[in-house]
Write a protein that holds these residues in place. Structure first.
Motif, PDB file in Angstrom:
ATOM      1  N   UNK A 205       0.851  -1.192   0.000  1.00 24.24           N
ATOM      2  CA  UNK A 205       0.000   0.000   0.000  1.00 24.24           C
ATOM      3  C   UNK A 205       0.883   1.237   0.000  1.00 24.24           C
ATOM      4  N   UNK A 206       0.411   2.291  -0.689  1.00 29.49           N
ATOM      5  CA  UNK A 206       1.161   3.541  -0.777  1.00 29.49           C
ATOM      6  C   UNK A 206       0.206   4.704  -0.557  1.00 29.49           C
ATOM      7  N   UNK A 207       0.637   5.685   0.225  1.00 30.56           N
ATOM      8  CA  UNK A 207      -0.165   6.888   0.408  1.00 30.56           C
ATOM      9  C   UNK A 207       0.747   8.035   0.829  1.00 30.56           C
ATOM     10  N   UNK A 208       0.284   9.267   0.569  1.00 27.45           N
ATOM     11  CA  UNK A 208       1.045  10.463   0.928  1.00 27.45           C
ATOM     12  C   UNK A 208       0.499  11.066   2.211  1.00 27.45           C
ATOM     13  N   UNK A 209       1.413  11.486   3.089  1.00 21.78           N
ATOM     14  CA  UNK A 209       1.018  12.151   4.326  1.00 21.78           C
ATOM     15  C   UNK A 209       2.209  12.960   4.842  1.00 21.78           C
ATOM     16  N   UNK A 210       1.940  14.163   5.286  1.00 25.41           N
ATOM     17  CA  UNK A 210       2.970  15.032   5.875  1.00 25.41           C
ATOM     18  C   UNK A 210       4.161  15.228   4.944  1.00 25.41           C
ATOM     19  N   UNK A 211       3.864  15.308   3.650  1.00 24.67           N
ATOM     20  CA  UNK A 211       4.927  15.560   2.691  1.00 24.67           C
ATOM     21  C   UNK A 211       5.806  14.366   2.391  1.00 24.67           C
ATOM     22  N   UNK A 212       5.385  13.169   2.786  1.00 22.94           N
ATOM     23  CA  UNK A 212       6.163  11.945   2.546  1.00 22.94           C
ATOM     24  C   UNK A 212       5.293  10.886   1.883  1.00 22.94           C
ATOM     25  N   UNK A 213       5.936  10.024   1.134  1.00 23.40           N
ATOM     26  CA  UNK A 213       5.266   8.859   0.569  1.00 23.40           C
ATOM     27  C   UNK A 213       5.460   7.688   1.525  1.00 23.40           C
ATOM     28  N   UNK A 214       4.371   7.111   2.014  1.00 21.47           N
ATOM     29  CA  UNK A 214       4.433   5.996   2.958  1.00 21.47           C
ATOM     30  C   UNK A 214       4.170   4.686   2.211  1.00 21.47           C
ATOM     31  N   UNK A 215       5.011   3.706   2.449  1.00 20.91           N
ATOM     32  CA  UNK A 215       4.839   2.378   1.860  1.00 20.91           C
ATOM     33  C   UNK A 215       4.753   1.344   2.978  1.00 20.91           C
ATOM     34  N   UNK A 216       3.855   0.403   2.819  1.00 21.64           N
ATOM     35  CA  UNK A 216       3.741  -0.714   3.764  1.00 21.64           C
ATOM     36  C   UNK A 216       3.561  -1.989   2.956  1.00 21.64           C
ATOM     37  N   UNK A 217       4.470  -2.929   3.156  1.00 22.19           N
ATOM     38  CA  UNK A 217       4.453  -4.142   2.328  1.00 22.19           C
ATOM     39  C   UNK A 217       4.425  -5.397   3.189  1.00 22.19           C
ATOM     40  N   UNK A 218       3.691  -6.387   2.716  1.00 18.16           N
ATOM     41  CA  UNK A 218       3.713  -7.739   3.277  1.00 18.16           C
ATOM     42  C   UNK A 218       3.944  -8.676   2.110  1.00 18.16           C
ATOM     43  N   UNK A 219       5.054  -9.413   2.123  1.00 17.02           N
ATOM     44  CA  UNK A 219       5.437 -10.231   0.980  1.00 17.02           C
ATOM     45  C   UNK A 219       5.692 -11.671   1.392  1.00 17.02           C
ATOM     46  N   UNK A 220       5.319 -12.603   0.537  1.00 15.84           N
ATOM     47  CA  UNK A 220       5.695 -13.998   0.774  1.00 15.84           C
ATOM     48  C   UNK A 220       7.184 -14.145   0.512  1.00 15.84           C
ATOM     49  N   UNK A 221       7.762 -15.244   0.992  1.00 17.57           N
ATOM     50  CA  UNK A 221       9.220 -15.427   0.914  1.00 17.57           C
ATOM     51  C   UNK A 221       9.716 -15.406  -0.523  1.00 17.57           C
ATOM     52  N   UNK A 222       8.997 -16.060  -1.427  1.00 18.04           N
ATOM     53  CA  UNK A 222       9.443 -16.118  -2.819  1.00 18.04           C
ATOM     54  C   UNK A 222       9.503 -14.723  -3.426  1.00 18.04           C
ATOM     55  N   UNK A 223       8.483 -13.918  -3.182  1.00 18.52           N
ATOM     56  CA  UNK A 223       8.457 -12.566  -3.734  1.00 18.52           C
ATOM     57  C   UNK A 223       9.467 -11.656  -3.055  1.00 18.52           C
ATOM     58  N   UNK A 311      12.155 -18.967   7.221  1.00 15.50           N
ATOM     59  CA  UNK A 311      11.012 -19.765   6.788  1.00 15.50           C
ATOM     60  C   UNK A 311      11.376 -20.681   5.625  1.00 15.50           C
ATOM     61  N   UNK A 312      11.186 -22.001   5.734  1.00 19.62           N
ATOM     62  CA  UNK A 312      11.450 -22.917   4.617  1.00 19.62           C
ATOM     63  C   UNK A 312      10.483 -22.669   3.462  1.00 19.62           C
ATOM     64  N   UNK A 313      10.859 -23.120   2.266  1.00 14.72           N
ATOM     65  CA  UNK A 313      10.006 -22.985   1.080  1.00 14.72           C
ATOM     66  C   UNK A 313       9.768 -24.361   0.473  1.00 14.72           C
ATOM     67  N   UNK A 314       8.660 -24.496  -0.261  1.00 18.12           N
ATOM     68  CA  UNK A 314       8.294 -25.775  -0.852  1.00 18.12           C
ATOM     69  C   UNK A 314       9.177 -26.095  -2.058  1.00 18.12           C
ATOM     70  N   UNK A 315       9.131 -27.344  -2.492  1.00 14.71           N
ATOM     71  CA  UNK A 315       9.912 -27.761  -3.659  1.00 14.71           C
ATOM     72  C   UNK A 315       9.451 -27.010  -4.908  1.00 14.71           C
ATOM     73  N   UNK A 316       8.144 -26.779  -5.021  1.00 11.60           N
ATOM     74  CA  UNK A 316       7.644 -26.036  -6.180  1.00 11.60           C
ATOM     75  C   UNK A 316       8.232 -24.633  -6.214  1.00 11.60           C
ATOM     76  N   UNK A 317       8.329 -23.997  -5.068  1.00 13.69           N
ATOM     77  CA  UNK A 317       8.911 -22.662  -4.999  1.00 13.69           C
ATOM     78  C   UNK A 317      10.397 -22.704  -5.311  1.00 13.69           C
ATOM     79  N   UNK A 318      11.103 -23.737  -4.811  1.00 11.80           N
ATOM     80  CA  UNK A 318      12.526 -23.900  -5.124  1.00 11.80           C
ATOM     81  C   UNK A 318      12.735 -23.925  -6.632  1.00 11.80           C
ATOM     82  N   UNK A 319      11.901 -24.688  -7.317  1.00  2.00           N
ATOM     83  CA  UNK A 319      12.071 -24.830  -8.765  1.00  2.00           C
ATOM     84  C   UNK A 319      11.788 -23.512  -9.486  1.00  2.00           C
ATOM     85  N   UNK A 320      10.757 -22.794  -9.039  1.00  2.00           N
ATOM     86  CA  UNK A 320      10.454 -21.509  -9.677  1.00  2.00           C
ATOM     87  C   UNK A 320      11.575 -20.509  -9.448  1.00  2.00           C
TER      88      UNK A 320
END
Length: 448
Positions: A205-223, A311-320
């Motif tokens: 998510x991204x939004x502007x406040x107080x003259x700044x751009x704020x970013x907040x991210x939640x990502x899976x391990x692969x990404x 965090x471990x990853x699955x074999x499918x993720x390893x291959x990708x």
């Protein structure tokens, strides 16, 4: 004196002796400070172990079927957790964890009143002896309870014994790392489903406040793995340039914090992507290393790991991930490059660093990820004519490297290849017996 309380009285006697000799903690010598810290830690674990037993008893005497005769209700509380939390000045959540530990480690009776062992006897022994804190015990019990639904009980028993033994010498943060890998070991098929759940929660998510751009991210391990590696590489490059600066005190010197550097890294990398001219920003050789055993990769079973990520990853993720640019797949058990160079090379090669990262998992002493470490000779190259071999190499961050050399610690490598282990031997003034302390990735695996 009850034998049940003997360890607690012994710890208290140690403290009483220290305060009697010194009068006040601020007058303690360094040795006395360490001894007092050890005694207080033991007392805390033992007191919490006793409290868990009492908490289980309060819960038993407050079970719902007792109605108005419930101990908690008679004392004016709605639940046993509230009664326990009020007496201890803790939260209801902390009290509930005490109850769960007490119930899971208490001796039981069968339908005829005959004695039965505790549900988790190895955890009970570690808690009662003061080797394991109840908070760590609660995490282990929660994992084993979840795994019971989909794992053979023989494997549950084996995991309990290994976890109770391994966790006894770890901080709570390291216990969590151990349990992350233990869950994948107990339920490798569940890694993929947990990944899919994490992937469905990814967001930015991204939004502007107080003259700044704020970013907040939640990502899976692969990404997130490549993002983490790129940003960490930029930060490492900036720190390297700062270290090599001629005058660190100059007005134009780089005084950015780590958080600032990470923000600048993201901005620099994105700006490069928008106007790519084939000159990538300096990332200190940032790569993503994905590790997997050959048998698991071939059969499509088990799981893999990503350097610097718990965090471990699955074999499918390893291959990708292995098919992506900037990712190095490290398949264990297959024929590899020459990893021992004797005195022909002074610097460890990239292949050797990968092998050291497989054994050490990052800094072998404190656990920082591999991209924050360097490969060091245990027997020094110049002073000791030490070879550039895996058996003479160890990954250490800058801080631990200085700590070892400045304070008289020693490093020993036992075994060879995948079975090798790193041991740190404290100087006599830390431990007169010089008992080796296990380092590296072996601290967080369930290998016996």
């Amino acid at each position: 004196m009850s034998p049940h309380l003997d360890p607690l009285h012994e710890a208290l006697a140690r403290l009483d002796s220290l305060w009697t000799d010194a009068g006040d903690a601020e007058d303690f010598s360094r040795a006395q400070l360490v001894e007092a810290n050890d005694a207080l830690g033991m007392m805390r674990r033992l007191v919490d172990a006793l409290h868990a037993e009492v908490a289980a008893g309060i819960a038993r005497e407050s079970r719902p079927e007792l109605g108005p005769g419930s101990l908690a209700k008679q004392q004016g509380f709605r639940t046993p957790a509230q009664l326990i939390a009020t007496a201890g000045g803790t939260s209801s959540g902390d009290a509930s964890r005490l109850v769960k530990v007490g119930e899971a480690t208490a001796p039981r009776s069968d339908l005829l009143g005959g004695p039965r062992p505790a549900r988790y006897p190895a955890v009970r022994q570690a808690v009662v002896s003061g080797a394991l804190h109840t908070t760590a015990a609660a995490l282990i019990i929660a994992l084993l309870d979840r795994a019971r639904l989909r794992t053979d009980l023989t494997q549950i028993d084996e995991a309990e014994k290994l976890l109770a033994d391994k966790a006894a010498n770890l901080s709570l943060d390291d216990v969590r790392r151990l349990l992350t890998r233990a869950e994948a070991w107990l339920d490798p098929d569940g890694v993929a489903s947990r990944e899919e759940e994490a992937r469905s929660r990814r967001s930015l998510t991204m939004f502007e406040r107080d003259g700044c751009l704020h970013l907040s991210a939640v990502l899976d391990i692969e990404s997130g793995a490549s993002i983490r590696a790129a940003i960490a590489g930029y930060v490492n490059s900036a720190f390297g340039a700062r270290k090599d600066a001629v005058d660190p005190g100059a007005p134009d010197a780089d005084h950015r914090t780590v958080a600032m550097l990470q923000a600048d890294a993201l901005s620099t990398i994105c700006a490069h992507a928008l106007g790519c001219d084939n000159h990538a920003p300096a990332l200190a050789g940032a790569t993503v290393v994905v590790r997997v055993h050959l048998d698991d990769l071939t059969a499509g079973t088990g799981f893999g790991t990503v350097d610097g990520v718990d965090t471990p990853v699955s074999i499918a993720t390893v291959r990708r991930m292995a098919a992506s640019g900037g990712v190095i797949p490290c398949v264990l058990g297959s024929a590899g490059e020459v990893l021992d160079w004797g005195r022909e090379r002074r610097l460890f090669t990239k292949a050797q660093r990968l092998a050291l990262a497989e054994r050490d998992g990052g800094c072998a002493m404190c656990g920082l990820p591999p991209d924050m470490t360097k490969a060091h000779h245990i027997a020094w190259w110049q002073r000791d004519a030490g070879p550039t071999d895996l058996s003479n190499g160890v990954l250490l961050c800058e801080s631990c490297h200085h700590r070892i050399h400045d304070n008289g610690w020693e490093i020993r490598i036992d075994g060879a290849g995948a079975a090798s282990r790193v041991w740190f031997i404290p100087p006599p003034y830390v431990d007169a017996a010089r008992t080796p302390r296990l380092g590296g990735l072996a601290r967080y695996t369930l290998a016996a």
